[in-house]
Design an enzyme around this catalytic site. Structure first.
Site, PDB file in Angstrom:
ATOM      1  N   GLN A   1      93.537  92.344 -28.460  1.00  0.00           N
ATOM      2  CA  GLN A   1      92.108  92.512 -28.218  1.00  0.00           C
ATOM      3  C   GLN A   1      91.578  91.228 -27.593  1.00  0.00           C
ATOM      4  O   GLN A   1      92.181  90.165 -27.713  1.00  0.00           O
ATOM      5  CB  GLN A   1      91.432  92.783 -29.572  1.00  0.00           C
ATOM      6  CG  GLN A   1      89.936  92.874 -29.573  1.00  0.00           C
ATOM      7  CD  GLN A   1      89.467  94.179 -28.973  1.00  0.00           C
ATOM      8  OE1 GLN A   1      89.489  94.310 -27.756  1.00  0.00           O
ATOM      9  NE2 GLN A   1      89.063  95.123 -29.799  1.00  0.00           N
TER      10      GLN A   1
ATOM     11  N   ALA B   1      88.163  95.938 -40.121  1.00  0.00           N
ATOM     12  CA  ALA B   1      88.512  95.061 -41.243  1.00  0.00           C
ATOM     13  C   ALA B   1      87.615  93.834 -41.322  1.00  0.00           C
ATOM     14  O   ALA B   1      87.711  93.053 -42.272  1.00  0.00           O
ATOM     15  CB  ALA B   1      89.975  94.625 -41.123  1.00  0.00           C
TER      16      ALA B   1
ATOM     17  N   GLY C   1      92.043 104.772 -31.254  1.00  0.00           N
ATOM     18  CA  GLY C   1      90.860 105.120 -30.474  1.00  0.00           C
ATOM     19  C   GLY C   1      89.573 104.911 -31.242  1.00  0.00           C
ATOM     20  O   GLY C   1      89.565 104.801 -32.475  1.00  0.00           O
TER      21      GLY C   1
ATOM     22  N   GLU D   1      93.753  95.216 -16.323  1.00  0.00           N
ATOM     23  CA  GLU D   1      93.307  96.466 -16.935  1.00  0.00           C
ATOM     24  C   GLU D   1      92.073  96.997 -16.202  1.00  0.00           C
ATOM     25  O   GLU D   1      91.207  96.243 -15.775  1.00  0.00           O
ATOM     26  CB  GLU D   1      92.956  96.261 -18.411  1.00  0.00           C
ATOM     27  CG  GLU D   1      92.444  97.550 -19.082  1.00  0.00           C
ATOM     28  CD  GLU D   1      92.221  97.403 -20.566  1.00  0.00           C
ATOM     29  OE1 GLU D   1      93.220  97.220 -21.283  1.00  0.00           O
ATOM     30  OE2 GLU D   1      91.050  97.445 -20.999  1.00  0.00           O
TER      31      GLU D   1
END
Length: 594
Positions: A193, A160, A112, A21
């Site tokens: 993530q 969360a 986003g 990435e």
């Protein structure tokens, strides 16, 4: 090609895939540097690379531009992030239409981050409030064209996670249920993530399977490059840091070298554990840096710095419209991006044989073909913008490049020489001193193994062949002598053309000569490189233009060196020379007594 299709193909062959990435840099120099690093990473054949959208949609246009260049110029399968932040549906569709027209098929659909200066995400008027809405929209409007990836959160989404750094069981369960909704709506892949607790990631994968999420779940690995950056990213993402990692980093936090070495060790061990548990994909968050990611992959045995495999002698664009392209003229071997830019408008690309597939016309020369990254421009200025008193000074520049003393060349987009050029570079230096200024070449090869580090391509198990090839500029006098000698060397075919189009050749204008081919198990013969007279006439305009637009312009207006280069440009011929005897021939013999 969709990433999910690559993953399924690899799984059927029990192959492990890795990917990288990147994010859009803030400056033009940063973008240039990113593409240089990207080229080096992509040489190791990642399954795909992705590019982020930017916080708050702040880099939308830049992301679209980088994504297109990654797919079409860097030639890597590209996944573009797309977020809902500050994006009404019209802008979302514009972005999707743009990447579709540029041959991309992969999107990472995200809600986003909040817009700059805001703490919470706010739905824009006419936009979407969450990634689920975005997935639904892409599937409803674009059908199955796009492969859709979504984000998974091993510790639950940061929103969360409570003030104690942990999501409650209920919040975690709700986050998993929402992830399943995204998959059920049409997402076919999950990338997670960042995390540093590998056991927690494996639990997350198992929890997903328990509730019926069966698509591939790719772990997102962020190597630790420096201590402050590590704290910043883990703090922003609310990522749990295991106590043993904190204990290992604390004593070395001010030693950047030691932190990086630990990051490589940790990343390697995390990947080993993940792979040992049956996961076959790894996604590395590079933060636009290459060394740590490559070091981890080398530790895992997935890559070797000195052994880079090629599916063809040139890198095929990942553009969905060009996936079957497998043959090109040799003339652009050192300027592949220029070739791609001049053939973008073709409706079909040559497959199997050159033949009549070159019917589409090449795009006209434009400033685009002569644009260079700033770092490359600087290198050319340093190495080539020296005072030139006579043609012998020009000869010396060409010779120094062929001997490896220079890294840049106005006629090449590459950094230095091809490995195979080093097999003949001293012979090239000899003919350069005689006034034959080479810009492209390949040695003869007769049945070399296809995994050869210098001339191999196509993967293991095959054999590759090449006819010796030379392309050079020379004076009319030198050309006349060479043509006379070619009458004795009957295996040689040549084409020569001046800037104004004067043509001299011993081949027919419709003759197409395969100069590279390969034989592989259970496949037809592949011939990826040809010498084609029609394409040579197109290439000659670009090759001659380089004298003025890439070299002479490095000097001030009216400079004697600039004048000398323009004189050579207008009086020399561009010559393509092939020795068709790839078994017993010696292409350089024709230059012996000149």
């Amino acid at each position: 090609m969709k990433v999910i299709e690559k993953i399924k193909a690899a799984e059927s062959e029990n192959r492990i895939l890795f990917s990288f990435e990147f994010f859009p840099p803030k400056t033009e120099d940063g973008v240039d540097n990113l593409f240089e690093r990207m080229e080096r990473l992509v040489a190791h054949n990642p399954a795909f690379c992705d590019i982020t959208w930017g916080a708050g949609g702040s880099t939308a246009d830049l992301t679209l531009d980088i994504a297109s260049k990654m797919q079409n110029m860097v030639c890597v399968e590209t996944m573009m992030h797309l977020t809902c932040t500050n994006m009404p549906v019209q802008k979302i569709d514009q972005a999707l239409d743009t990447i579709k027209s540029n041959g991309l098929q992969n999107v990472l659909a995200l809600r986003g981050d909040p817009p700059h200066g805001q703490d919470k995400f706010v739905k824009i008027e006419g936009g979407f409030s969450c990634a689920l809405d975005l997935v639904n929209h892409i599937r409803s409007k674009y059908g199955d064209y796009f492969g859709i990836t979504v984000a998974g959160y091993p510790e639950a989404h940061p929103d969360a996670i409570g003030s104690d750094g942990v999501a409650t069981p209920e919040a975690y369960a709700n986050d998993l249920a929402y992830l399943k909704k995204k998959v059920d709506a049409g997402a076919d892949l999950i990338i997670t993530q960042l995390f540093y607790d590998t056991d927690n990631f494996l639990k997350f994968v198992n929890d997903c399977r328990q509730i019926g999420i069966n698509c591939p779940i790719v772990p997102g690995i962020m190597p630790i490059n420096n201590y402050k950056g590590f704290l910043r990213m883990t703090g922003f993402c609310k990522t749990k840091i295991p106590a043993e990692i904190t204990a290992a980093l604390e004593p070395i936090k001010d030693n950047e070298e030691a932190v990086r070495a630990y990051g490589i060790h940790l990343g390697t061990e995390m990947c080993k554990k993940i792979l040992a548990n049956g996961i076959k994909q790894l996604h590395l968050y590079t933060l636009n840096m290459e060394k740590t990611a490559l070091a981890i992959l080398m530790n895992l045995g997935f890559i070797e710095e000195s052994k880079i495999s090629r599916s063809l002698p040139w890198r095929r664009p990942a553009n969905v419209h060009r996936v079957k392209e497998d043959v090109r003229p040799i003339f652009w071997a050192n300027r592949p991006k220029s070739y791609i830019s001049r053939t973008l408008g073709w409706d079909q690309y040559p497959h199997g044989r050159w033949g009549n597939s070159c019917n589409p016309s090449y795009g006209a020369l434009s400033d685009h073909q002569f644009m260079r990254p700033r770092s490359r421009d600087k290198k050319l200025q340093e190495e080539w913008a020296v005072p030139l008193k006579n043609v012998e000074d020009i000869h010396e520049k060409f010779m120094n490049f062929c001997l490896g003393n220079l890294r840049s060349n106005p006629w090449s987009e590459l950094d230095g020489l091809h490995p195979e050029t080093k097999m003949i570079n001293e012979k090239l230096g000899t003919i350069i001193l005689k006034g034959f200024l080479t810009i492209n070449s390949q040695p003869a090869v007769n049945g070399e193994r296809s995994d050869s580090p210098t001339v191999g391509w196509g993967g293991p198990g095959g054999y590759v062949y090449q006819k010796a090839y030379l392309e050079f500029f020379c004076s009319k006098d030198n050309l006349n002598v060479l043509i006379e000698k070619c009458k004795v060397f009957r295996s040689l075919t040549y084409m020569a053309v001046s800037k104004d189009g004067t043509w001299i050749s011993n081949v027919d204008s419709s003759d197409v000569n395969a100069v590279t081919w390969g034989v592989f198990p259970a496949k037809e013969i592949i011939q990826p490189t040809v010498v084609d007279p029609a394409s040579f006439m197109v290439w000659k305009d670009e090759a001659f233009e380089i004298w003025s637009r890439a070299w002479a312009q490095l000097y001030p207006e009216g400079d004697p060196s600039r004048k000398l280069l323009v004189e050579v440009q207008s009086s020399y011929f561009l010559v393509s020379l092939v020795d068709n005897d790839y078994i017993h021939g010696d292409l350089f013999a024709v230059f012996a007594d000149l």
